[in-house]
Design an enzyme around this catalytic site. Structure first.
Site, PDB file in Angstrom:
ATOM      1  N   CYS A 123       0.963  -1.206   0.000  1.00 49.63           N
ATOM      2  CA  CYS A 123       0.003   0.037  -0.022  1.00 49.63           C
ATOM      3  C   CYS A 123       0.901   1.236  -0.108  1.00 49.63           C
ATOM      4  O   CYS A 123       1.828   1.379   0.534  1.00 49.63           O
ATOM      5  CB  CYS A 123      -0.897   0.124   1.150  1.00 49.63           C
ATOM      6  SG  CYS A 123      -0.546   1.204   2.644  1.00 49.63           S
ATOM      7  N   GLU A 124       0.432   2.255  -0.913  1.00 51.60           N
ATOM      8  CA  GLU A 124       1.578   3.408  -0.859  1.00 51.60           C
ATOM      9  C   GLU A 124       1.286   4.375   0.122  1.00 51.60           C
ATOM     10  O   GLU A 124       2.163   5.480   0.209  1.00 51.60           O
ATOM     11  CB  GLU A 124       1.001   4.073  -2.300  1.00 51.60           C
ATOM     12  CG  GLU A 124      -0.249   4.714  -2.593  1.00 51.60           C
ATOM     13  CD  GLU A 124      -0.191   5.241  -3.913  1.00 51.60           C
ATOM     14  OE1 GLU A 124       0.266   4.351  -4.822  1.00 51.60           O
ATOM     15  OE2 GLU A 124      -1.179   6.015  -4.180  1.00 51.60           O
ATOM     16  N   HIS A 125       0.241   4.047   0.850  1.00 50.58           N
ATOM     17  CA  HIS A 125       0.261   5.190   2.076  1.00 50.58           C
ATOM     18  C   HIS A 125       0.847   4.828   3.137  1.00 50.58           C
ATOM     19  O   HIS A 125       1.112   5.724   3.972  1.00 50.58           O
ATOM     20  CB  HIS A 125      -1.445   5.167   2.304  1.00 50.58           C
ATOM     21  CG  HIS A 125      -2.341   5.563   1.447  1.00 50.58           C
ATOM     22  ND1 HIS A 125      -3.570   4.903   1.042  1.00 50.58           N
ATOM     23  CD2 HIS A 125      -2.140   6.480   0.390  1.00 50.58           C
ATOM     24  CE1 HIS A 125      -4.218   5.612   0.060  1.00 50.58           C
ATOM     25  NE2 HIS A 125      -3.249   6.488  -0.582  1.00 50.58           N
ATOM     26  N   HIS A 126       1.171   3.522   3.401  1.00 53.80           N
ATOM     27  CA  HIS A 126       1.912   3.061   4.509  1.00 53.80           C
ATOM     28  C   HIS A 126       3.159   2.356   4.285  1.00 53.80           C
ATOM     29  O   HIS A 126       3.869   1.933   5.199  1.00 53.80           O
ATOM     30  CB  HIS A 126       0.999   2.510   5.510  1.00 53.80           C
ATOM     31  CG  HIS A 126       0.007   3.240   5.807  1.00 53.80           C
ATOM     32  ND1 HIS A 126      -1.447   2.972   5.413  1.00 53.80           N
ATOM     33  CD2 HIS A 126      -0.301   4.021   6.839  1.00 53.80           C
ATOM     34  CE1 HIS A 126      -2.273   3.708   5.949  1.00 53.80           C
ATOM     35  NE2 HIS A 126      -1.725   4.309   6.796  1.00 53.80           N
ATOM     36  N   GLN A 181      -5.415  -0.485  -4.073  1.00 59.26           N
ATOM     37  CA  GLN A 181      -6.108  -1.599  -4.575  1.00 59.26           C
ATOM     38  C   GLN A 181      -6.888  -1.345  -5.686  1.00 59.26           C
ATOM     39  O   GLN A 181      -6.986  -1.972  -6.777  1.00 59.26           O
ATOM     40  CB  GLN A 181      -6.740  -2.468  -3.523  1.00 59.26           C
ATOM     41  CG  GLN A 181      -7.442  -3.943  -3.954  1.00 59.26           C
ATOM     42  CD  GLN A 181      -8.329  -4.580  -2.906  1.00 59.26           C
ATOM     43  OE1 GLN A 181      -7.960  -4.132  -1.681  1.00 59.26           O
ATOM     44  NE2 GLN A 181      -9.294  -5.282  -3.281  1.00 59.26           N
ATOM     45  N   HIS A 186      -5.560  -5.962   4.183  1.00 59.59           N
ATOM     46  CA  HIS A 186      -4.641  -4.838   4.190  1.00 59.59           C
ATOM     47  C   HIS A 186      -4.122  -4.734   5.391  1.00 59.59           C
ATOM     48  O   HIS A 186      -4.553  -4.570   6.642  1.00 59.59           O
ATOM     49  CB  HIS A 186      -5.091  -3.549   3.905  1.00 59.59           C
ATOM     50  CG  HIS A 186      -5.665  -3.239   2.440  1.00 59.59           C
ATOM     51  ND1 HIS A 186      -4.970  -2.601   1.708  1.00 59.59           N
ATOM     52  CD2 HIS A 186      -6.441  -3.877   1.731  1.00 59.59           C
ATOM     53  CE1 HIS A 186      -5.445  -2.485   0.429  1.00 59.59           C
ATOM     54  NE2 HIS A 186      -6.491  -3.652   0.350  1.00 59.59           N
ATOM     55  N   CYS A 230      -2.200  -2.593   6.787  1.00 52.88           N
ATOM     56  CA  CYS A 230      -2.015  -1.174   7.291  1.00 52.88           C
ATOM     57  C   CYS A 230      -3.746  -1.254   8.074  1.00 52.88           C
ATOM     58  O   CYS A 230      -3.899  -0.320   8.927  1.00 52.88           O
ATOM     59  CB  CYS A 230      -2.055  -0.082   6.372  1.00 52.88           C
ATOM     60  SG  CYS A 230      -3.112  -0.069   5.002  1.00 52.88           S
TER      61      CYS A 230
HETATM   62 ZN   LIG Z   1      -2.257   1.509   3.900  1.00 53.30          ZN
END
Ligand SMILES: [Zn+2]
Length: 199
Positions: free
Chosen positions: A86-89, A127, A155, A157
């Site tokens: 995941c590109e956020h975390h 995703q 996920h 995260c």
């Molecule tokens: Zn994430």
């Protein structure tokens, strides 16, 4: 057997390793202690693998595996495992991809469908975008009457941080062509792809 990772030329292993060392220092660790000594380079090599899809060309992934065939029934590949970040975390999300297309006059070797998922999964991702990138590439390269892609993933995260909800599964779908516009075809494929485990 040792797994050797081919790192794309565009990836700078030593810069990744240096950055990981900074992170370890910043969280209050001693990057020189025995257990961590090789961690920065180990993480750098891991990123080569996990983000290698950034440097692969989607235009060549189907390569010479596209064949002209008179076949106009649905082709379905279910339960393709995938791993992404995941590109956020920068935490993993993992799950299964289900892919269907309705050929016009081109079909593709079935393992290539899995390769397309892998190529786009091995990037910093969300995703929803992964789902549509797979669908759009198949539309572009096969010119089928329709494409449907459904992804189900857990996920990390959401399970180890933040709301901490292990067991929750995110489902995304991308429908193109007839799978989007024709109500009956759409209902049929969503049933086949998405609910098969629960029937
Ligand atoms: Zn994430």
């Amino acid at each position: 057997m040792a797994v050797t990772v081919k790192c794309a030329e565009e990836m700078d292993l030593s810069r990744i390793a240096a950055a990981v060392r900074v992170i370890l220092e910043a969280v209050g660790e001693n990057p020189d202690r025995e257990g961590l000594r090789n961690t920065p380079m180990r993480v750098a090599k891991m990123y080569c693998e996990l983000f290698g899809g950034l440097h692969e060309n989607p235009d060549v992934v189907l390569g010479d595996a596209v064949f002209t065939v008179k076949y106009d029934e649905m082709v379905i590949l279910r339960d393709v495992p995938f791993f992404s970040m995941c590109e956020h975390h920068l935490l993993p999300f993992t799950g299964k991809a289900h892919i269907a297309y309705l050929p016009r006059d081109k079909v593709v070797g079935v393992s290539k469908l899995a390769r397309v998922v892998e190529l786009f999964a091995r990037r910093p991702q969300i995703q929803e975008q992964l789902t549509s990138q797979v669908a759009d590439l198949l539309m572009e390269k096969l010119d089928p009457k329709g494409v449907a892609v459904v992804l189900e993933a857990a996920h990390t995260c959401m399970t180890i941080r933040g709301v901490k909800k292990p067991g929750s599964i995110m489902v995304t779908s991308a429908l193109r062509g007839l799978f989007k516009t024709d109500h009956a075809t759409r209902a049929e494929i969503m049933n086949l792809l998405h609910n098969h485990n629960r029937q």
